[in-house]
Enzyme design. Structure first.
Site, PDB file in Angstrom:
ATOM      1  CB  THR A 154      -0.955   0.000   1.212  1.00 17.69           C
ATOM      2  OG1 THR A 154      -0.213  -0.205   2.409  1.00 17.69           O
ATOM      3  CG2 THR A 154      -1.989  -1.087   1.068  1.00 17.69           C
ATOM      4  CE  LYS A 176       0.095  -3.262   3.492  1.00 20.18           C
ATOM      5  NZ  LYS A 176      -0.780  -2.415   4.411  1.00 20.18           N
ATOM      6  CB  THR A 187      -1.054  -2.238  10.457  1.00 19.80           C
ATOM      7  OG1 THR A 187      -1.804  -1.786  11.514  1.00 19.80           O
ATOM      8  CG2 THR A 187      -1.949  -2.388   9.247  1.00 19.80           C
ATOM      9  CD  GLU A 267       1.981   5.363   6.472  1.00 23.63           C
ATOM     10  OE1 GLU A 267       1.625   5.963   7.494  1.00 23.63           O
ATOM     11  OE2 GLU A 267       1.191   4.821   5.684  1.00 23.63           O
ATOM     12  CG  ASN A 386      -0.213   8.533   8.505  1.00 29.08           C
ATOM     13  OD1 ASN A 386      -0.849   7.629   7.982  1.00 29.08           O
ATOM     14  ND2 ASN A 386       1.046   8.399   8.894  1.00 29.08           N
ATOM     15  CB  SER A 391      -4.507   5.172   4.983  1.00 24.74           C
ATOM     16  OG  SER A 391      -4.255   5.560   6.312  1.00 24.74           O
TER      17      SER A 391
END
Lengths: 391, 391
Positions: A154, A176, A187, A267, A386, A391
């Site tokens: 993603t 992922k 996650t 991220e 974010n 998302s």
């Protein structure tokens, strides 16, 4: 190679139009050609579970998984009964198309695990997804592992794969996950394969031992997802039955490798931080202390600013219920003991934070247990990524 | 006015050179001229307690506080036995100078509370601080409350004060706190004064009732400080003895006012977010759910990006142990019920997030209890402020 490194597995990754970027791979399929089809899995601890998690939990009760179908571009979480029907339909279509041509055995929907990742709260575009299932089945191959690993990405910037060779058997994996990386499973979606011979119970034990010291100890942003799934499938194609210990060791090696890759690609992160807690009364204490530091936004922003702010680390430790005396805690950052006995130690200017790798060592002087938690800094990039995108 | 609004109190705020900015006020003194000198306090739940907290906890055991001396420019936390001696010396100096001239009664060091705020882990510059104590004692006046409120500011952009009038008595207060705002007391120093007649036990009850529903329910960044102190002093100068309920009501009103001011001035924040949890089985459930949302970095960054991302809110709720069924949770943002029954509800484009005030309403459908938690978004400004400067 990845999930197709062990014998007995084929995989594929195809574009189905689920992602905004045209041509991006977004549907992955991994099939176990046997002879065995034993499996185990661990799922998110979040009580809000996505439809594919609810489905796959049922599938895994039998200890048999013939295939797993995965999609990015939509989490199918918080989608109600209709969303569950979508997952069911996806498993049915996968079973039908595999039974029709691509599989050496008939496949029932109840033997197909489903994983989804992406935005929460929106229905999947089912016609596209089902066409993707068909395409993935057509594309299955012994070297489809790399494409499958790409298709589950993603906000990941790189595909994550790992392989570990045991004595006569192999464990492979793909993962992922870049945001919502947190406790009781970061996650993520992880598919692990092995050609070892192992029954479902042995697989389950190996997988729980492995995740407890790997994925459960990475905590990028403290946020637990609705879709976390770690699936382990065994084909038995090597003909080798390792001891439970050997199997657990090999599975742990692959999980540890993938976990580090998740932290490395989190991220917006500019630091990969290992928090080693030593001298703890219990392992649980060590984990609690490590996690309290990993989740502290003031600690995380300090690292983003290359500030060896041990005071914020102590303040985080002080929020735990772990056994320790405030005036006996030592803290080192990258090997410099800047806090001794709960007060200032070596000169903080000695700490070099210019690199990406950071090690925080906390000595509690309360026992002999230890644990390491991996986390990231809290950066402008994290906030940007974010806040600017859903998302 | 502020802490000097009630009769029987004098205060001062003076520059002592503790802050980097020349001439900035950084030492505050509040003295209770009586006739009563009863007091109560609550302190940080952090197990790593700053020296002034350890000192003041001892002082409060007697239920008597004659004066409180406060400094910004240094937290005197994690400074070991030497730091505790610094606090002791500060209380001694305060007692001596007040007994010598500024007080109507002799003052013992054991009746002087001490509060410090600023960087953790560094010793205070004691010569400067002690000179500041002398200067503050000389500057004491009936309208020194405003200067005192200014002197305790750190990264605060405005001084925070509040006054509430009861039946014949008054409660006044001042507060500081902008980062490390979190549970079991947001990071802050608060001094409350009243001219009501009340014994220490009644004050303690009123203060605990008040903080439980105000300061304990703001959670800006999930980080609990080492120095949190909320001190309530009563002079009895009004001659009025309110009922315990009246007193608690007035103290709560001042605390609520100050708590909102803390959230409004939180570091880097662009949103003030009220999270109202209704339909909970217990009040504790409501608080747990509210706090899980308030601490979720993905929820907080979404609000910074004006994104009504209810999926992240549900994911946060799912991490709690509160009583609820995933398919019965409703969520509204600014009055628009974008999540009904755990799935998508009204169109998210109807949600207007252009303003600074945001209300999130979570209906759990599990009971009749409710609670509101106040928090902020997670912004670029927060990351900048906490990465670029030590604190």
């Amino acid at each position: 190679m990845t999930v197709t490194a062990p014998k007995g597995f084929r995989a594929a990754g195809v574009p189905a139009g689920l992602k905004a970027v045209a041509g991006a791979l977004d549907v992955a399929l991994v099939i176990n050609d046997g002879p065995d089809t034993t499996a185990a899995a661990v799922f998110t601890g979040n009580r809000i579970k996505a439809a594919p998690v609810l489905w796959s939990q049922q599938v895994l009760k039998g200890g048999i998984v013939r295939a797993v179908i995965l999609n990015s571009g939509g989490a199918n979480a918080c989608t109600g009964p209709a969303g569950f029907q979508d997952t069911h339909a996806t498993a049915e279509r996968t079973a039908a198309v595999l039974s029709g041509r691509a599989s050496r055995f008939p496949v029932g929907a109840g033997d197909v695990a489903v994983c989804s990742t992406g935005l929460i709260g929106e229905r999947l575009p089912m016609p596209k997804l089902l066409a993707g299932v068909d395409a993935a089945a057509r594309a299955l191959s012994r070297d489809g592992g790399a494409a499958a690993a790409q298709a589950i990405m993603t906000t990941d910037t790189v595909a994550k794969t790992a392989v570990h060779g045991g004595q006569g058997f192999t464990v492979g994996g793909m993962a992922k996950g870049a945001g919502m990386l947190a406790p009781g499973l970061a996650t993520m979606l992880v598919v692990l394969t092995t050609d070892a011979v192992a029954d479902a119970t042995t697989l389950d034990t190996a997988l729980r031992l492995a995740t407890a010291v790997t994925f459960d100890r990475i905590d990028s942003d403290g946020c637990m997802s609705t879709n976390d799934t770690v699936l382990l499938m065994a084909s038995g194609a090597s003909g080798i039955e390792p001891t439970p210990y050997e199997l657990a060791e090999a599975v742990t090696a692959v999980c540890a490798d993938l976990a580090r890759q998740l932290i490395a690609d989190a991220e917006g992160a500019t630091k990969e931080i290992a928090i080693e807690v030593t001298g703890a009364d219990t392992a649980a204490d060590a984990v609690e202390v490590g996690r309290s530091i990993a989740r502290n936004n003031l600690v995380k922003t300090a690292f983003f600013g290359n500030d060896p702010n041990w005071g914020r680390i102590l303040a985080a430790i002080g929020t735990t219920s772990a056994q320790f005396e405030p005036d006996q805690v030592d803290v080192a950052i990258n090997g410099v003991w800047i806090c001794k006995g709960g007060a200032a130690g070596e000169d903080r200017s000695k700490v070099d934070l210019s690199g990406r790798a950071v090690t925080v060592t906390v000595e509690l002087h309360a026992g002999i247990e230890a644990a390491t938690i991996w986390t990231n800094d809290l950066s402008m990039g994290y906030v940007h990524e974010n806040s600017a995108y859903s998302s």
